[in-house]
Scaffold this active site. Sequence first.
Site, PDB file in Angstrom:
ATOM      1  N   SER A  47      56.124  48.541  16.837  1.00  0.00           N
ATOM      2  CA  SER A  47      55.138  47.457  16.740  1.00  0.00           C
ATOM      3  C   SER A  47      54.217  47.413  17.957  1.00  0.00           C
ATOM      4  CB  SER A  47      55.844  46.109  16.576  1.00  0.00           C
ATOM      5  OG  SER A  47      56.527  46.039  15.344  1.00  0.00           O
ATOM      6  N   GLY A 221      55.929  46.242  11.921  1.00  0.00           N
ATOM      7  CA  GLY A 221      54.974  47.298  12.209  1.00  0.00           C
ATOM      8  C   GLY A 221      53.846  46.773  13.074  1.00  0.00           C
ATOM      9  N   GLY A 223      49.843  46.053  14.504  1.00  0.00           N
ATOM     10  CA  GLY A 223      48.459  45.833  14.132  1.00  0.00           C
ATOM     11  C   GLY A 223      48.169  44.733  13.139  1.00  0.00           C
ATOM     12  N   CYS A 248      58.302  40.408   9.938  1.00  0.00           N
ATOM     13  CA  CYS A 248      57.159  40.583  10.837  1.00  0.00           C
ATOM     14  C   CYS A 248      55.898  41.015  10.079  1.00  0.00           C
ATOM     15  CB  CYS A 248      57.525  41.545  11.961  1.00  0.00           C
ATOM     16  SG  CYS A 248      56.426  41.405  13.397  1.00  0.00           S
ATOM     17  N   LEU A 249      55.450  42.251  10.211  1.00  0.00           N
ATOM     18  CA  LEU A 249      54.289  42.695   9.443  1.00  0.00           C
ATOM     19  C   LEU A 249      54.572  42.585   7.950  1.00  0.00           C
ATOM     20  CD1 LEU A 249      51.434  43.929   9.409  1.00  0.00           C
ATOM     21  CD2 LEU A 249      52.501  46.188   9.474  1.00  0.00           C
ATOM     22  N   GLN A 252      53.821  39.118   6.876  1.00  0.00           N
ATOM     23  CA  GLN A 252      52.384  38.866   6.769  1.00  0.00           C
ATOM     24  C   GLN A 252      51.810  39.478   5.492  1.00  0.00           C
ATOM     25  OE1 GLN A 252      51.070  40.592  10.434  1.00  0.00           O
ATOM     26  NE2 GLN A 252      51.998  39.001  11.703  1.00  0.00           N
ATOM     27  N   TYR A 293      49.390  38.663  15.256  1.00  0.00           N
ATOM     28  CA  TYR A 293      48.735  38.012  14.125  1.00  0.00           C
ATOM     29  C   TYR A 293      49.708  37.020  13.505  1.00  0.00           C
ATOM     30  CZ  TYR A 293      45.096  41.576  14.400  1.00  0.00           C
ATOM     31  OH  TYR A 293      44.071  42.384  14.837  1.00  0.00           O
ATOM     32  N   HIS A 333      62.197  38.620  14.361  1.00  0.00           N
ATOM     33  CA  HIS A 333      63.061  39.785  14.164  1.00  0.00           C
ATOM     34  C   HIS A 333      64.537  39.384  14.109  1.00  0.00           C
ATOM     35  CE1 HIS A 333      60.063  43.030  14.694  1.00  0.00           C
ATOM     36  NE2 HIS A 333      59.425  42.090  15.368  1.00  0.00           N
ATOM     37  N   GLU A 335      66.894  41.209  13.232  1.00  0.00           N
ATOM     38  CA  GLU A 335      67.690  42.376  13.626  1.00  0.00           C
ATOM     39  C   GLU A 335      67.660  42.599  15.127  1.00  0.00           C
ATOM     40  OE1 GLU A 335      63.732  43.906  14.282  1.00  0.00           O
ATOM     41  OE2 GLU A 335      64.574  42.528  12.809  1.00  0.00           O
TER      42      GLU A 335
END
Length: 366
Positions: A47, A221, A223, A248-249, A252, A293, A333, A335
Amino acid sequence: MQSKRYLVLEDGSFYEGYRLGSDNLTVGEIVFNTAMTGYQETISDPSYTGQIITFTYPLIGNYGINRDDFESLVPTLNGIVVKEASAHPSNFRQQKTLHDVLELHQIPGIAGVDTRSITRKIRQHGVLKAGFTDRKEDIDQLVKHLQQVELPKNEVEIVSTKTPYVSTGKDLSVVLVDFGKKQNIVRELNVRGCNVTVVPYTTTAEEILAMAPDGVMLSNGPGNPEVVECAIPMIQGILGKIPFFGICLGHQLFALSQGASSFKMKFGHRGANHPVKNLETGKVDITSQNHGYAIDIDSLKSTDLEVTHLALNDGTVEGLKHKTLPAFSVQYHPEANPGPSDSNYLFDDFVAMMTNFKEKERHINA
């Protein structure tokens, strides 16, 4: 004598320190991480691809680096900034120093700078582009370069697996869509008996459904989620057909697929001490986070998603679930490695969701 190195920001400010890691001088987005431990896991977290990490904890590298705690095979960050880097680490698991690993993977760094000042600047002005130089006379030229350079837009393409592979388990089967996954996600699923098939981020819904998994997980991930357009039809195509969990990503992208929108945060959440409230239980978990983000809470009003978790520091969305379908996600997260482990139970919830869904399907088809 230690060689001088300069950290230069796009606003023209610079910091003098000494060389750490590689001479492969790079540029990237500078961010800060507030964790006190776990620097190995941090520098190997995909990430952080393309970013330069400022560690707020003053001493980094004091327990060395070992082969077991990497979250990815090859670190993909663009640099690190520390107050002090330990030259003589001491730990029974240590195999290399931080400097050795940075040099091995062509990652530059700087030590001996005022990381508190850098962190305050990022908090006040937001994330900035930054770079390194070993020559003071090159600073002005580097500032101009930083003000003009366009950083990569789709970092997921860099870190996602190119071919599917399997991490064997014995019970439920899970397809993990790799947007830059941390290895501990696979470990947590394997520990619970899941057979994990890791697939590229470009995998379609049809290809996933053809594998007949018991569940699908979308990984973390790097961006901007809005850049990963191919994931939206994939999520829409599997939603409701099999249980779904996003991190996370992945969280989103789940929200975007249902009509919500995202925004770039001023300086993001990066560290291992972020309090998150579970709105269903009232419990507060201390979580590990790494994102720049977030999902716009107002954009969720016209969707079938329900907010389940909120960040206590700033009120941003930290968890969602679908109102009628077996699908949920978290921004943080669960994990987290080396911790905290307050939210490990979410993997148990996912396993229970898959088991219940499988049982219902069996009764329907009986």
